[in-house]
Enzyme design. Structure first.
Site, short mmCIF file in Angstrom:
data_model
loop_
_atom_site.label_atom_id
_atom_site.label_comp_id
_atom_site.label_asym_id
_atom_site.label_seq_id
_atom_site.Cartn_x
_atom_site.Cartn_y
_atom_site.Cartn_z
N LYS A 178 50.47 42.60 -4.97
CA LYS A 178 49.22 42.31 -5.70
C LYS A 178 49.04 43.37 -6.79
CE LYS A 178 44.96 42.85 -3.73
NZ LYS A 178 44.39 43.92 -4.57
N ASP A 236 45.33 48.66 -0.97
CA ASP A 236 45.23 50.09 -1.25
C ASP A 236 43.86 50.63 -0.82
OD1 ASP A 236 43.75 48.97 -3.27
OD2 ASP A 236 44.77 50.01 -4.91
N SER A 237 42.98 49.72 -0.32
CA SER A 237 41.74 50.17 0.32
C SER A 237 42.06 51.11 1.47
CB SER A 237 40.94 48.97 0.83
OG SER A 237 41.76 48.12 1.60
N ASP A 297 49.67 45.81 -1.77
CA ASP A 297 49.04 46.22 -3.03
C ASP A 297 49.92 47.20 -3.77
OD1 ASP A 297 46.65 45.39 -4.14
OD2 ASP A 297 45.42 46.47 -2.68
N GLU A 311 37.03 39.47 -6.87
CA GLU A 311 36.20 40.43 -6.13
C GLU A 311 34.92 40.73 -6.90
OE1 GLU A 311 38.18 43.98 -4.77
OE2 GLU A 311 36.30 44.88 -4.08
N GLU A 315 46.23 44.52 -10.03
CA GLU A 315 44.88 44.33 -10.59
C GLU A 315 44.98 44.18 -12.11
OE1 GLU A 315 42.21 47.44 -9.33
OE2 GLU A 315 42.64 47.11 -7.20
O1 KIV Z 1 42.72 46.94 -1.32
C1 KIV Z 1 42.20 45.94 -0.81
O2 KIV Z 1 41.92 45.91 0.39
C2 KIV Z 1 41.94 44.80 -1.67
C3 KIV Z 1 41.10 43.70 -1.11
C4 KIV Z 1 39.69 44.12 -1.06
C5 KIV Z 1 41.27 42.44 -1.86
O3 KIV Z 1 42.35 44.78 -2.78
#
Ligand code: KIV
Length: 307
Positions: free
Chosen positions: A138, A69-70, A108, A207, A140
């Site tokens: 993924k 989600d970056s 994510d 992280e 969090e």
């Molecule tokens: O969103 C993302 O790119 C991430 C990575 C930094 C692990 O969660």
């Protein structure tokens, strides 16, 4: 739409531009990542958000592609990751899916997609698999997520955990700060990691935590840890593609290693293109299509007739 929709068909595999050698490399799977931890082989992970970059990552042979989600920040220009929606994450994941044959594709789950209740979280995890071809998701968070993780795993969707500096908690953390620095925070994170492993996560991203803590957690877990700003002792490493390629516009975090300066390459190329168009150097005659001699002769005859 079924998962088979996302398997490249035979004609696609032999299409011009395809790389047959990609097909011969073994597919990365959740069990093969666990094997890598056992045999102490580092796991390579990078983010990708579009077809072209995902295809390059896959052809180079990295183990895992994360549609992180970056992307809200590096692709969409948001200040943090909170605004990205399920539909947007699905859209980007589909583009990546079309490129990836070998790597494990993880998406994510965006902020808000699993925070209301577990039922909605499971439904959204299933959407990533059914509608976009992701092979894992993924989420969090630590102990507060274990019930959710169990339900998603029960639904046959592998889950990657994410602990330490969790960007979706930016407001609670009061900014992007290194986590796990006090004895209490160390104990908390270790308990979170063990709880996520027990709940069925197949790997955990660590992280923004001190190297010493990441090393301790990596030794304690049977599942792989994937570090980002967590030092070299994790079972694998992940970087954000735009950070490592210098496709960002502010100074990088301490842990980012710049592997290429794509911004400079693109700036130069764009400047050269602008110059060539403005000076009529581009396109040349050789870069143009032409009528056949016969059609040119006919046109000339018509023009002559018309006077
Ligand atoms: O969103 C993302 O790119 C991430 C990575 C930094 C692990 O969660």
């Amino acid at each position: 739409m079924s998962l088979t929709t996302f398997r490249p068909s035979a004609p696609e595999r032999t299409a011009k531009g395809a790389s047959p050698e990609r097909d011969s490399a073994a597919k990365v799977t959740v069990p093969s990542l666990l094997d890598k931890k056992l045999s102490r082989q580092p796991i390579t992970v990078v983010t990708a958000y579009d077809y072209a970059s995902a295809r390059l990552v896959d052809e180079v042979g990295l183990d895992v592609i994360l549609v992180g989600d970056s992307l809200a920040m590096v692709m969409q220009g948001h200040e943090n990751t909170l605004a990205i929606t399920m539909d947007e994450m699905l859209l980007y994941t589909r583009g990546v899916r079309r490129a990836v044959r070998r790597a494990l594709l993880v998406s994510d789950m965006p902020f808000g997609s699993y925070h209301v209740d577990d039922r909605e979280g499971v439904a959204n995890a299933l959407r990533f698999v059914k509608e976009a071809g992701a092979e894992a998701v993924k989420v969090e968070g630590g102990r507060e997520r274990t019930a959710l993780v169990r339900r998603i795993v029960d639904a046959q969707v592998p889950v990657m955990g994410h602990l330490g500096l969790t960007p979706q908690s930016v407001h609670r953390m009061g900014g992007y700060k290194v986590q796990g620095k006090t004895l209490a925070a160390i104990e908390d994170l270790r308990a979170d990691a063990l709880a996520l492993e027990d709940a069925g996560c197949f790997a955990i991203v660590l992280e923004g935590v001190p190297r010493e803590l990441a090393k301790m957690v990596t030794a304690e877990l049977h599942i792989p840890t994937i570090g980002i700003g967590a030092g070299p002792d994790c079972d694998g490493q992940v970087l954000v593609l735009h950070d490592m390629m210098t496709m960002t516009f502010s100074p990088p975090a301490k842990f980012v290693r710049r592997y290429a300066d794509v911004s400079t390459v693109m700036r130069e190329a764009l400047g050269n293109y602008k110059h060539d168009v403005e000076t009529r150097d581009f396109p040349s005659d050789a870069e143009s299509y032409h009528l056949s001699q016969e059609t040119r002769d006919r046109l000339a005859a018509l023009a002559e007739k018309a006077g």
